[in-house]
Design an enzyme around this catalytic site. Structure first.
Site, PDB file in Angstrom:
ATOM      1  N   MET A  95       4.553 -12.306   7.345  1.00 29.33           N
ATOM      2  CA  MET A  95       5.972 -12.383   6.964  1.00 29.33           C
ATOM      3  C   MET A  95       6.096 -13.042   5.591  1.00 29.33           C
ATOM      4  O   MET A  95       6.669 -14.115   5.438  1.00 29.33           O
ATOM      5  CB  MET A  95       6.725 -13.174   8.036  1.00 29.33           C
ATOM      6  CG  MET A  95       8.229 -13.080   7.923  1.00 29.33           C
ATOM      7  SD  MET A  95       8.834 -11.426   8.249  1.00 29.33           S
ATOM      8  CE  MET A  95      10.368 -11.836   9.056  1.00 29.33           C
ATOM      9  N   GLY A  96       5.539 -12.380   4.581  1.00 32.86           N
ATOM     10  CA  GLY A  96       5.746 -12.829   3.204  1.00 32.86           C
ATOM     11  C   GLY A  96       6.968 -12.119   2.650  1.00 32.86           C
ATOM     12  O   GLY A  96       7.847 -11.679   3.405  1.00 32.86           O
ATOM     13  N   ARG A  97       6.988 -11.984   1.322  1.00 31.13           N
ATOM     14  CA  ARG A  97       8.151 -11.334   0.685  1.00 31.13           C
ATOM     15  C   ARG A  97       8.348  -9.911   1.196  1.00 31.13           C
ATOM     16  O   ARG A  97       9.469  -9.489   1.481  1.00 31.13           O
ATOM     17  CB  ARG A  97       7.957 -11.304  -0.834  1.00 31.13           C
ATOM     18  CG  ARG A  97       8.270 -12.617  -1.520  1.00 31.13           C
ATOM     19  CD  ARG A  97       7.958 -12.499  -3.011  1.00 31.13           C
ATOM     20  NE  ARG A  97       6.519 -12.419  -3.188  1.00 31.13           N
ATOM     21  CZ  ARG A  97       5.766 -13.370  -3.738  1.00 31.13           C
ATOM     22  NH1 ARG A  97       6.347 -14.444  -4.222  1.00 31.13           N
ATOM     23  NH2 ARG A  97       4.471 -13.240  -3.847  1.00 31.13           N
ATOM     24  N   ILE A  98       7.253  -9.156   1.302  1.00 28.24           N
ATOM     25  CA  ILE A  98       7.390  -7.750   1.713  1.00 28.24           C
ATOM     26  C   ILE A  98       7.745  -7.667   3.198  1.00 28.24           C
ATOM     27  O   ILE A  98       8.661  -6.924   3.587  1.00 28.24           O
ATOM     28  CB  ILE A  98       6.104  -6.962   1.384  1.00 28.24           C
ATOM     29  CG1 ILE A  98       5.871  -6.961  -0.139  1.00 28.24           C
ATOM     30  CG2 ILE A  98       6.193  -5.532   1.921  1.00 28.24           C
ATOM     31  CD1 ILE A  98       4.510  -6.421  -0.581  1.00 28.24           C
ATOM     32  N   THR A 143       0.692  -0.648   4.991  1.00 28.65           N
ATOM     33  CA  THR A 143       0.949  -0.478   3.553  1.00 28.65           C
ATOM     34  C   THR A 143       0.337  -1.635   2.766  1.00 28.65           C
ATOM     35  O   THR A 143       0.708  -1.848   1.612  1.00 28.65           O
ATOM     36  CB  THR A 143       2.470  -0.427   3.253  1.00 28.65           C
ATOM     37  OG1 THR A 143       3.078  -1.590   3.829  1.00 28.65           O
ATOM     38  CG2 THR A 143       3.121   0.827   3.789  1.00 28.65           C
ATOM     39  N   ARG A 152      -3.554  -3.337   2.656  1.00 30.56           N
ATOM     40  CA  ARG A 152      -4.850  -2.976   2.091  1.00 30.56           C
ATOM     41  C   ARG A 152      -5.700  -2.336   3.185  1.00 30.56           C
ATOM     42  O   ARG A 152      -5.703  -2.815   4.331  1.00 30.56           O
ATOM     43  CB  ARG A 152      -5.579  -4.218   1.550  1.00 30.56           C
ATOM     44  CG  ARG A 152      -5.047  -4.747   0.223  1.00 30.56           C
ATOM     45  CD  ARG A 152      -5.367  -3.826  -0.935  1.00 30.56           C
ATOM     46  NE  ARG A 152      -4.899  -4.332  -2.209  1.00 30.56           N
ATOM     47  CZ  ARG A 152      -3.695  -4.076  -2.733  1.00 30.56           C
ATOM     48  NH1 ARG A 152      -2.830  -3.321  -2.094  1.00 30.56           N
ATOM     49  NH2 ARG A 152      -3.367  -4.559  -3.914  1.00 30.56           N
ATOM     50  N   GLU A 179     -10.517   4.536  -1.304  1.00 31.75           N
ATOM     51  CA  GLU A 179      -9.399   5.191  -1.980  1.00 31.75           C
ATOM     52  C   GLU A 179      -9.960   5.820  -3.247  1.00 31.75           C
ATOM     53  O   GLU A 179     -10.653   5.127  -3.990  1.00 31.75           O
ATOM     54  CB  GLU A 179      -8.313   4.180  -2.334  1.00 31.75           C
ATOM     55  CG  GLU A 179      -7.613   3.648  -1.098  1.00 31.75           C
ATOM     56  CD  GLU A 179      -6.464   2.688  -1.395  1.00 31.75           C
ATOM     57  OE1 GLU A 179      -6.060   2.560  -2.569  1.00 31.75           O
ATOM     58  OE2 GLU A 179      -5.969   2.068  -0.451  1.00 31.75           O
ATOM     59  N   HIS A 201      -1.562   5.667  -1.447  1.00 30.80           N
ATOM     60  CA  HIS A 201      -1.307   4.324  -1.997  1.00 30.80           C
ATOM     61  C   HIS A 201      -0.149   4.344  -3.010  1.00 30.80           C
ATOM     62  O   HIS A 201      -0.367   4.163  -4.225  1.00 30.80           O
ATOM     63  CB  HIS A 201      -2.566   3.722  -2.622  1.00 30.80           C
ATOM     64  CG  HIS A 201      -2.481   2.231  -2.763  1.00 30.80           C
ATOM     65  ND1 HIS A 201      -3.562   1.406  -2.698  1.00 30.80           N
ATOM     66  CD2 HIS A 201      -1.411   1.403  -2.949  1.00 30.80           C
ATOM     67  CE1 HIS A 201      -3.181   0.144  -2.864  1.00 30.80           C
ATOM     68  NE2 HIS A 201      -1.860   0.118  -3.024  1.00 30.80           N
ATOM     69  N   ALA A 247       3.116   2.747  -2.219  1.00 27.83           N
ATOM     70  CA  ALA A 247       4.256   1.944  -1.737  1.00 27.83           C
ATOM     71  C   ALA A 247       5.120   1.408  -2.881  1.00 27.83           C
ATOM     72  O   ALA A 247       6.339   1.345  -2.761  1.00 27.83           O
ATOM     73  CB  ALA A 247       3.764   0.814  -0.854  1.00 27.83           C
TER      74      ALA A 247
HETATM   75  C1  8YV Z   1      -0.021  -1.433  -6.653  1.00 27.65           C
HETATM   76  C2  8YV Z   1      -0.082  -2.722  -4.474  1.00 27.65           C
HETATM   77  O1  8YV Z   1       0.634  -0.356  -7.168  1.00 27.65           O
HETATM   78  O2  8YV Z   1       1.007  -4.507  -5.533  1.00 27.65           O
HETATM   79  C3  8YV Z   1       0.127  -4.152  -4.775  1.00 27.65           C
HETATM   80  O3  8YV Z   1      -0.599  -4.987  -4.218  1.00 27.65           O
HETATM   81  O4  8YV Z   1      -0.744  -2.379  -3.551  1.00 27.65           O
HETATM   82  C4  8YV Z   1       0.554  -1.668  -5.287  1.00 27.65           C
HETATM   83  O5  8YV Z   1       1.886  -1.937  -5.380  1.00 27.65           O
HETATM   84  C5  8YV Z   1      -1.465  -1.133  -6.553  1.00 27.65           C
HETATM   85  O6  8YV Z   1      -2.151  -2.317  -6.330  1.00 27.65           O
HETATM   86  C6  8YV Z   1      -1.973  -0.441  -7.792  1.00 27.65           C
HETATM   87  O7  8YV Z   1      -2.366  -1.364  -8.788  1.00 27.65           O
END
Ligand code: 8YV
Length: 330
Positions: A153-156, A232, A234, A263, A282, A284
Site C-alpha cells: 500500500m504505497g502511492r500506487i 503491474t 515487477r 521482458e 510493461h 502501466a
Molecule cells: C517505467 C515502471 O515506465 O516506474 C516504474 O517503476 O515500471 C514504469 O513506469 C518502467 O520502469 C520503464 O522505465
C-alpha cells in the site's frame, strides 16, 4: 561541458533541455545497449539517464569516474545497484508520484478486463462463435461488492484502493504498516489472509530481496479458484512457473500481468498459450502525459546533478551525504 548519457530515445522537450546544458549522447538504437556497450558509452559521463533495461552495476559506474548522478526513468530502480552507487557517492534518483495514477488506472483496467471478460469474449465474436442468446452463457464476475486485495500500500496501491472504493468494492490491503490515510480500506496483517479473502489480488510492492518470489505455489494455492490475479509491479515478484500451474490447473480463474520475466516475454512462452492469462508489454505508466512528466523529472534530476546540486528526487541522499560527489562541485 559536462556529459550526459540517455540510454533510450526521449521526448524532444527533454532532449532540448539537456542539450542546453551539456553534451548529450542519446542511445537511439532499436535495442538498449548490452552491458559491454553501456560500459563503453559511459566514458567521460557525468550523469546517466537510465531505463529499466540497463543493469547499472559497479562496473558501469566505474567506467565513468566523474559520474555524479544516475536518474532512473521510473519509480522502481531495482536495475540500479544502489549500494554500489552509495559507496561511490553517486546520487540515485527516480520519478515518484507522477506515475501513480496512470499505473493504478492500468491495474484497475486489468481487474475489470478479467472480471468482465473483456480479455476473452471479443475473441468469440471475432471467431464467428457468438451463438444464440444464452441466459447462463458468457457469465462474468462482478466488480462491485467483491473484495479487492492490494499487496503493498504505497502511492500506487493507495490509488488502486481509491478506484476499488469508487466501484463499491471491499478493499483490503497488506502492507508493512497499516495506513490510516486511505479511508474505507481494511488492513489485514497477513498476506495469507488477504489471499484467502480476495476476489481480485493486485500486487504493488517494489522488487526487493524480500519480495522476490513472494507469489509462489503456496500463495496461489491460498487464492480462491474463482479469484483473479493482477501484477503491474515487477516480474520477479511472481514465480512465473507457479502462476502458470495455478492458471492451467484452475487453481485461480485468471491473471493479467504487465510485467514478466524476461521482458520482452518470448512469443512462445507457455503463459501465452493460456486463454485465462492476459499479458501487457510493461505499459502501466505509458500514457503520453505521464511519460513526459517522468522524462522531465529525470531532466530535473540530471541537471541538478551536473551542477553539483542535490537532485530533487534523490533516493540515497541520507546514505551518501558526506561522501557525495556532488558536494563542493557547484
Ligand atoms: C517505467 C515502471 O515506465 O516506474 C516504474 O517503476 O515500471 C514504469 O513506469 C518502467 O520502469 C520503464 O522505465
Amino acid at each position: 561541458m559536462p556529459k550526459i548519457l540517455v540510454t533510450r530515445r526521449t521526448f524532444d522537450q527533454a532532449a532540448a533541455e539537456l542539450r542546453a546544458a551539456a553534451d548529450v549522447v542519446i542511445w537511439e538504437d532499436a535495442d538498449s545497449p548490452d552491458q559491454a556497450g553501456l560500459i563503453e558509452a559511459m566514458r567521460d559521463v557525468d550523469a546517466l539517464y537510465a531505463h529499466i533495461t540497463n543493469q547499472v552495476d559497479a562496473a558501469v559506474m566505474d567506467a565513468a569516474p566523474n559520474l555524479k548522478v544516475i536518474a532512473e526513468f521510473g519509480v522502481g530502480y531495482d536495475n540500479i545497484d544502489e549500494a554500489a552507487a552509495t559507496e561511490r557517492g553517486i546520487a540515485v534518483c527516480n520519478t515518484p508520484g507522477v506515475l501513480s495514477e496512470s499505473t493504478a488506472d492500468l491495474a484497475f483496467a486489468l481487474v475489470m478486463a478479467l472480471g468482465r471478460r473483456v480479455n476473452d469474449l471479443p475473441g468469440i465474436v471475432k471467431n464467428g462463435e457468438w451463438g444464440d442468446f444464452d441466459p447462463v452463457g458468457y457469465l462474468a464476475t462482478d466488480i462491485h461488492h467483491k473484495t479487492l486485495g492490494i499487496v503493498g500500500m504505497g502511492r500506487i496501491g493507495a490509488e488502486v484502493a481509491k478506484r476499488g472504493l469508487g466501484f463499491d468494492m471491499e478493499v483490503i490491503y497488506h502492507n508493512r504498516n497499516p495506513r490510516n490515510d486511505v479511508p474505507g480500506t481494511i488492513y489485514v496483517d497477513s498476506l495469507e489472509e488477504l489471499l484467502q479473502r480476495s476476489d481480485y489480488v493486485s500486487l504493488h510492492n517494489p522488487l526487493t530481496p524480500e519480495t522476490t518470489g513472494l507469489m509462489s505455489t503456496e500463495q496461489f494455492k491460498l487464492m480462491k479458484p474463482t479469484a483473479y490475479f493482477v501484477n503491474t509491479t515487477r516480474g520477479p515478484v511472481v514465480d512465473q512457473e507457479a502462476l502458470y500451474e495455478a492458471l492451467k490447473s484452475g487453481g485461480i480463474a485468471g491473471a493479467a500481468i504487465d510485467v514478466t520475466v524476461p521482458e520482452p516475454l518470448p512469443a512462445n512462452h507457455p503463459l501465452l498459450t493460456l486463454d485465462n492469462c492476459l499479458v501487457m508489454p510493461h505499459v502501466a505508466s505509458a500514457t503520453g502525459d505521464t511519460r513526459l512528466k517522468m522524462a522531465m523529472m529525470c531532466v530535473e534530476n540530471v541537471l541538478a546533478g551536473i551542477k553539483g546540486d542535490w537532485p530533487p528526487y534523490c533516493v540515497n541522499r541520507d546514505a551518501i551525504e558526506g561522501r557525495s560527489r556532488l558536494e563542493g562541485k557547484a
